[in-house]
Write a protein that holds these residues in place. Structure first.
Motif, mmCIF file in Angstrom:
data_model
loop_
_atom_site.group_PDB
_atom_site.id
_atom_site.type_symbol
_atom_site.label_atom_id
_atom_site.label_comp_id
_atom_site.label_asym_id
_atom_site.label_seq_id
_atom_site.Cartn_x
_atom_site.Cartn_y
_atom_site.Cartn_z
ATOM 1 N N GLY A 124 0.824 -1.084 0.160
ATOM 2 C CA GLY A 124 0.017 0.085 -0.041
ATOM 3 C C GLY A 124 0.877 1.214 0.102
ATOM 4 O O GLY A 124 0.609 2.138 0.692
ATOM 5 N N SER B 123 1.697 3.335 -2.784
ATOM 6 C CA SER B 123 1.329 4.680 -3.476
ATOM 7 C C SER B 123 0.753 5.785 -2.989
ATOM 8 O O SER B 123 0.786 6.868 -3.656
ATOM 9 C CB SER B 123 0.611 4.000 -4.806
ATOM 10 O OG SER B 123 -0.994 3.781 -4.116
ATOM 11 N N ILE C 221 0.270 6.864 4.248
ATOM 12 C CA ILE C 221 1.387 6.401 5.109
ATOM 13 C C ILE C 221 2.327 5.802 4.450
ATOM 14 O O ILE C 221 3.546 5.562 4.678
ATOM 15 C CB ILE C 221 0.609 5.545 6.242
ATOM 16 C CG1 ILE C 221 0.077 6.466 7.193
ATOM 17 C CG2 ILE C 221 1.821 4.873 7.218
ATOM 18 C CD1 ILE C 221 -0.913 5.940 8.407
ATOM 19 N N GLU D 10 -2.931 0.994 -7.325
ATOM 20 C CA GLU D 10 -3.415 2.171 -8.173
ATOM 21 C C GLU D 10 -1.897 2.256 -8.938
ATOM 22 O O GLU D 10 -0.964 2.881 -8.587
ATOM 23 C CB GLU D 10 -3.452 3.439 -7.231
ATOM 24 C CG GLU D 10 -4.871 3.388 -6.664
ATOM 25 C CD GLU D 10 -4.885 4.182 -5.241
ATOM 26 O OE1 GLU D 10 -5.944 4.979 -4.930
ATOM 27 O OE2 GLU D 10 -3.829 4.068 -4.478
ATOM 28 N N CYS E 58 -0.282 -4.952 -7.380
ATOM 29 C CA CYS E 58 -0.829 -5.944 -6.948
ATOM 30 C C CYS E 58 -1.903 -5.664 -5.830
ATOM 31 O O CYS E 58 -2.178 -4.729 -5.149
ATOM 32 C CB CYS E 58 0.258 -6.556 -6.154
ATOM 33 S SG CYS E 58 0.293 -7.348 -4.701
ATOM 34 N N ASP E 59 -2.872 -6.663 -5.955
ATOM 35 C CA ASP E 59 -4.071 -6.590 -4.762
ATOM 36 C C ASP E 59 -3.682 -7.569 -3.759
ATOM 37 O O ASP E 59 -3.713 -8.563 -4.046
ATOM 38 C CB ASP E 59 -5.446 -6.915 -5.686
ATOM 39 C CG ASP E 59 -6.494 -6.869 -4.769
ATOM 40 O OD1 ASP E 59 -6.441 -6.650 -3.441
ATOM 41 O OD2 ASP E 59 -7.699 -6.705 -5.176
ATOM 42 N N VAL E 60 -3.530 -6.966 -2.504
ATOM 43 C CA VAL E 60 -2.998 -7.812 -1.365
ATOM 44 C C VAL E 60 -3.936 -8.645 -1.021
ATOM 45 O O VAL E 60 -3.748 -9.550 -0.319
ATOM 46 C CB VAL E 60 -2.471 -6.458 -0.356
ATOM 47 C CG1 VAL E 60 -1.575 -6.093 -0.910
ATOM 48 C CG2 VAL E 60 -3.558 -5.920 0.223
ATOM 49 N N ASN F 201 1.089 -2.714 5.412
ATOM 50 C CA ASN F 201 0.525 -1.173 5.559
ATOM 51 C C ASN F 201 -0.887 -1.180 4.980
ATOM 52 O O ASN F 201 -1.788 -0.525 5.274
ATOM 53 C CB ASN F 201 1.280 -0.256 4.831
ATOM 54 C CG ASN F 201 0.866 1.211 4.926
ATOM 55 O OD1 ASN F 201 0.362 1.921 5.894
ATOM 56 N ND2 ASN F 201 0.447 1.633 3.809
ATOM 57 N N SER G 119 -0.761 -1.120 12.484
ATOM 58 C CA SER G 119 -1.880 -1.135 13.222
ATOM 59 C C SER G 119 -2.500 0.079 13.307
ATOM 60 O O SER G 119 -2.653 1.017 12.294
ATOM 61 C CB SER G 119 -1.896 -1.819 14.671
ATOM 62 O OG SER G 119 -2.844 -1.805 15.125
ATOM 63 N N TYR H 9 -13.286 -2.887 12.075
ATOM 64 C CA TYR H 9 -11.844 -1.978 11.777
ATOM 65 C C TYR H 9 -10.910 -2.114 13.059
ATOM 66 O O TYR H 9 -9.753 -2.631 12.868
ATOM 67 C CB TYR H 9 -12.117 -0.567 11.220
ATOM 68 C CG TYR H 9 -10.658 -0.008 11.121
ATOM 69 C CD1 TYR H 9 -9.829 -0.054 10.075
ATOM 70 C CD2 TYR H 9 -10.270 0.951 11.905
ATOM 71 C CE1 TYR H 9 -8.718 0.666 9.819
ATOM 72 C CE2 TYR H 9 -8.842 1.635 11.939
ATOM 73 C CZ TYR H 9 -8.249 1.316 10.946
ATOM 74 O OH TYR H 9 -6.939 2.215 10.611
ATOM 75 N N LYS I 285 -7.460 -4.258 13.662
ATOM 76 C CA LYS I 285 -6.046 -3.445 14.196
ATOM 77 C C LYS I 285 -5.755 -4.268 15.324
ATOM 78 O O LYS I 285 -4.478 -4.250 15.484
ATOM 79 C CB LYS I 285 -6.460 -1.964 14.269
ATOM 80 C CG LYS I 285 -6.747 -1.497 12.945
ATOM 81 C CD LYS I 285 -5.326 -1.266 12.274
ATOM 82 C CE LYS I 285 -5.646 -1.236 10.792
ATOM 83 N NZ LYS I 285 -4.567 -1.215 9.825
ATOM 84 N N GLY J 69 -1.625 7.412 15.272
ATOM 85 C CA GLY J 69 -3.140 8.248 15.589
ATOM 86 C C GLY J 69 -3.569 8.712 14.357
ATOM 87 O O GLY J 69 -3.602 8.136 13.069
ATOM 88 N N ILE K 137 -3.682 10.584 11.019
ATOM 89 C CA ILE K 137 -2.807 11.180 10.120
ATOM 90 C C ILE K 137 -3.376 11.588 8.968
ATOM 91 O O ILE K 137 -4.322 10.833 8.486
ATOM 92 C CB ILE K 137 -1.630 9.788 9.760
ATOM 93 C CG1 ILE K 137 -1.060 8.950 10.833
ATOM 94 C CG2 ILE K 137 -0.411 10.213 8.810
ATOM 95 C CD1 ILE K 137 -0.407 9.802 11.843
ATOM 96 N N THR L 1 -4.059 11.674 5.584
ATOM 97 C CA THR L 1 -4.015 10.833 4.475
ATOM 98 C C THR L 1 -5.322 10.718 3.477
ATOM 99 O O THR L 1 -6.362 11.401 3.868
ATOM 100 C CB THR L 1 -3.831 9.425 4.592
ATOM 101 O OG1 THR L 1 -5.045 8.913 5.295
ATOM 102 C CG2 THR L 1 -2.650 9.237 5.591
ATOM 103 N N LEU M 254 -6.919 8.566 2.824
ATOM 104 C CA LEU M 254 -7.979 7.734 3.600
ATOM 105 C C LEU M 254 -8.903 8.225 4.417
ATOM 106 O O LEU M 254 -10.097 8.288 4.478
ATOM 107 C CB LEU M 254 -7.554 6.571 4.140
ATOM 108 C CG LEU M 254 -8.367 5.576 4.914
ATOM 109 C CD1 LEU M 254 -9.385 4.957 4.062
ATOM 110 C CD2 LEU M 254 -7.525 4.453 5.547
ATOM 111 N N TRP M 255 -8.107 9.287 5.421
ATOM 112 C CA TRP M 255 -8.715 10.076 6.253
ATOM 113 C C TRP M 255 -9.617 11.193 5.744
ATOM 114 O O TRP M 255 -11.008 11.456 6.095
ATOM 115 C CB TRP M 255 -7.710 10.859 7.237
ATOM 116 C CG TRP M 255 -7.994 11.072 8.449
ATOM 117 C CD1 TRP M 255 -7.642 10.272 9.819
ATOM 118 C CD2 TRP M 255 -8.846 11.735 9.210
ATOM 119 N NE1 TRP M 255 -7.943 10.672 10.823
ATOM 120 C CE2 TRP M 255 -9.083 11.356 10.676
ATOM 121 C CE3 TRP M 255 -10.260 12.527 8.822
ATOM 122 C CZ2 TRP M 255 -10.044 12.285 11.538
ATOM 123 C CZ3 TRP M 255 -10.889 13.258 9.709
ATOM 124 C CH2 TRP M 255 -10.781 12.688 11.155
#
Ligand SMILES: NC(=O)c1ccc[n+]([C@@H]2O[C@H](COP(=O)([O-])OP(=O)(O)OC[C@H]3O[C@@H](n4cnc5c(N)ncnc54)[C@H](O)[C@@H]3O)[C@@H](O)[C@H]2O)c1
Length: 270
Positions: free
Chosen positions: A16, A18, A21, A42, A66-68, A92, A143, A157, A161, A188, A190, A192, A194-195
């Motif tokens: 992860g 690209s 984090i 991506e 790659c798709d993890v 990550n 995590s 979620y 974690k 905590g 971050i 990004t 995603l946030w």
């Protein structure tokens, strides 16, 4: 004279990588002389980051699409084929679903998040370990602070974690005899993509973002570069650590506060 480059000629694999984090980890490791393979779904963003960090150096990177979630596609080998060894795996890649109460969360959604956030860490660790054992390498599992303090409307979620912290400890015990260290990095808030995306799913994104910043004692989000620095410390200098959880949260978990949910009855059921 000792080099100021803290991970010179070491080889890392970041899942992860690209954006967010993972991008911070790729940037900081390459800045410190490492050779970094990083994967994500991506392709455009990955290729762009690869060429940018390779231009800046002094280390280098290779992007692997790659798709993890799909074990067949776990192309961890590309990094070893290109750079000949593996010193560090940074697990990550993960996702935080929008807020959801248990009543609206299906069993299938829960299973799917376990696959994405947890099983992929196991698979990458499993396939990387034969290489990490040869270099006395280390694994860093990303995590979250919420593994310790919980989070509202995020049961699947938070569970994934929490399991990552436990996974790291169990693996640290088994791998000690092979000279491999396994640690957890728990960030905590971050800032990004995603946030930002999670905030946009809420009724009031601006208020949610302000609340996110206010949750820290220093009143701001952490940066992706600060995350990269924590991971570099764990990989490079923290050689007497294994099985630890390093929380980097701007103090978000400190201090007593009003947590009585009965005082404010505006919750997402109403
Ligand atoms: N942002 C935060 O505040 C925060 C806090 C604590 C923990 N975390 C954790 O940090 C990690 C990264 O979060 P982020 O905020 O940087 O997210 P992000 O969405 O900004 O970046 C996630 C990265 O993972 C990749 N990815 C997602 N699904 C993938 C898949 N199936 N296969 C391959 N790559 C995939 C994306 O392409 C991207 O590169 C996650 O595990 C998250 O749970 C984030």
């Amino acid at each position: 004279m000792a080099s100021s480059l803290r991970y010179l000629n070491k080889v890392a694999l970041v899942t992860g990588g690209s954006k967010g984090i993972g991008e911070g980890v790729v940037r900081v490791f390459v800045q410190n002389g490492a050779k970094v393979g990083f994967c994500s779904i991506e392709e455009e963003a990955g290729k762009k980051l690869e060429s940018e960090v390779n231009r800046l150096g002094p280390g280098e990177s290779i992007f692997i699409k790659c798709d993890v979630q799909n074990e067949d596609e776990i192309k961890y080998r590309s990094t070893i084929d290109r750079f000949g060894q593996l010193d560090c795996l940074v697990n990550n890649a993960g996702w935080h679903p929008p807020q959801q109460v248990i009543d609206d969360t299906s069993v299938e959604e829960f299973k799917s998040l376990i696959n994405l956030n947890l099983i992929n860490y196991f698979a990458f660790a499993k396939y990387s370990l034969p290489h990490l054992r040869k270099t006395n390498g280390n694994i860093i599992n990303v995590s979250s602070l919420v593994a310790t303090v919980g989070q509202s409307y995020a049961i699947p979620y938070v569970c994934t974690k929490g399991a990552i912290v436990a996974f790291s400890k169990a693996l640290a015990i088994d791998e000690a005899k092979h000279g491999v260290r396994v640690n957890t990095f728990s960030p905590g808030n971050i800032w990004t993509p995603l946030w930002e995306w999670c905030a946009k799913q809420s009724d009031n994104p601006e208020a949610m973002i302000q609340g996110g910043a206010n949750a820290q004692l220093n009143g701001r989000f952490g940066t992706i570069e600060e995350c990269g620095q924590v991971c570099l410390f764990l990989a490079s200098e923290a050689t007497f650590t294994t099985g630890i959880e390093l929380i980097s949260s701007g103090g978000a978990e400190l201090n007593f506060g009003c947590k009585n949910q009965m005082m404010e009855r505006t919750n997402i059921y109403e």
